[in-house]
Scaffold this motif. Structure first.
Motif, PDB file in Angstrom:
ATOM      1  N   LYS A  18      65.171 -14.918  69.861  1.00 29.72           N
ATOM      2  CA  LYS A  18      63.849 -15.054  70.487  1.00 29.72           C
ATOM      3  C   LYS A  18      63.964 -15.248  72.002  1.00 29.72           C
ATOM      4  O   LYS A  18      63.243 -14.621  72.781  1.00 29.72           O
ATOM      5  N   GLU A  22      62.557 -12.592  74.776  1.00 31.89           N
ATOM      6  CA  GLU A  22      61.531 -13.010  75.731  1.00 31.89           C
ATOM      7  C   GLU A  22      61.988 -12.803  77.165  1.00 31.89           C
ATOM      8  O   GLU A  22      61.169 -12.733  78.081  1.00 31.89           O
ATOM      9  N   LYS A 155      57.651  -5.545  79.162  1.00 38.27           N
ATOM     10  CA  LYS A 155      58.931  -5.747  78.471  1.00 38.27           C
ATOM     11  C   LYS A 155      59.418  -4.457  77.825  1.00 38.27           C
ATOM     12  O   LYS A 155      60.594  -4.101  77.899  1.00 38.27           O
TER      13      LYS A 155
END
Length: 226
Positions: A18, A22, A155
């Protein structure tokens, strides 16, 4: 960056997976070093992070580190020990790791060390050409930079352009782009790739970048920087 994450701890895997995602990295996970060696010998990674190394991994770790160091275009190898002394860390570094941490460690420090190792690797392998546009990604701001001009990426755009940048002026297969930019998805509609590419093209044109994303019929795309 494309990261291979190896951990025998499910909790640690979930946390780091994670955190890296991110931070706009493409992450693939493996739960043992043998499988990690297989993946690293068949696919290209910028860094291999081996975390939560305890009794279950410590023996195989010292067998695997020399093999990882011998990989073509060797990725940075970062190890996070579950516990250990300065002598343990030194032993890991001597075996072939580029960096070694002991829990509890700072994810920010780990990431900055990983980025520094990657920058050094890129600098060593760079072969600048007078006719080639100088393109780079800024991981801190998530900008694509061309000759001083900057454009902010989402992203997904960041990951896709990073994959294309690995093979500038060469075709990149659509499947490869999907694995890189959508590592968290098992089934990705081709229209999703087309949508991200369309947004990238608009951003490059609006900001007067000379680089362009070209379609390779029935294959994929390429980033043209000449």
């Amino acid at each position: 960056m494309r990261i291979l994450l190896v951990s025998s701890s499910e909790t640690e895997t979930v946390y780091l997976h994670k955190a890296f995602r991110e931070s706009a990295h493409s992450v693939q996970a493996a739960d043992n070093l043998r499988y990690a060696l297989y993946l690293a010998s068949h696919e290209e990674f910028d860094a291999i992070v081996i975390s939560a190394v305890g009794v279950t991994l410590i023996t195989s770790l010292f067998d695997a580190l020399p093999e990882l160091a011998r990989l073509p275009r060797a990725p940075a190898v970062i190890v996070a020990l579950a516990s250990g002394s300065s002598q343990d860390r030194a032993r890991v570094l001597r075996a072939g790791a580029d960096a070694c941490f002991v829990q509890p460690y700072s994810f920010l420090e780990m990431q900055e060390r990983m980025l520094a190792l990657h920058r050094a690797s890129v600098a060593r392998s760079a072969q600048p050409s007078a006719t080639m546009i100088q393109l780079k990604l800024d991981p801190l701001t998530r900008d694509l930079v061309e000759d001083g001009k900057r454009v902010l990426m989402t992203k997904r755009e960041y990951l896709l352009i990073e994959c294309l940048l690995r093979q500038v002026n060469a075709p990149v297969a659509r499947d490869q782009l999907i694995r890189y930019a959508w590592p968290d998805k098992e089934d990705v509609d081709p229209s999703s790739v087309n949508l991200v590419v369309s947004r990238l093209r608009r951003k490059l044109e609006m900001n007067e970048f000379r680089a362009r994303v070209e379609t390779i019929s029935r294959y994929g795309y390429q980033l043209a920087s000449r």
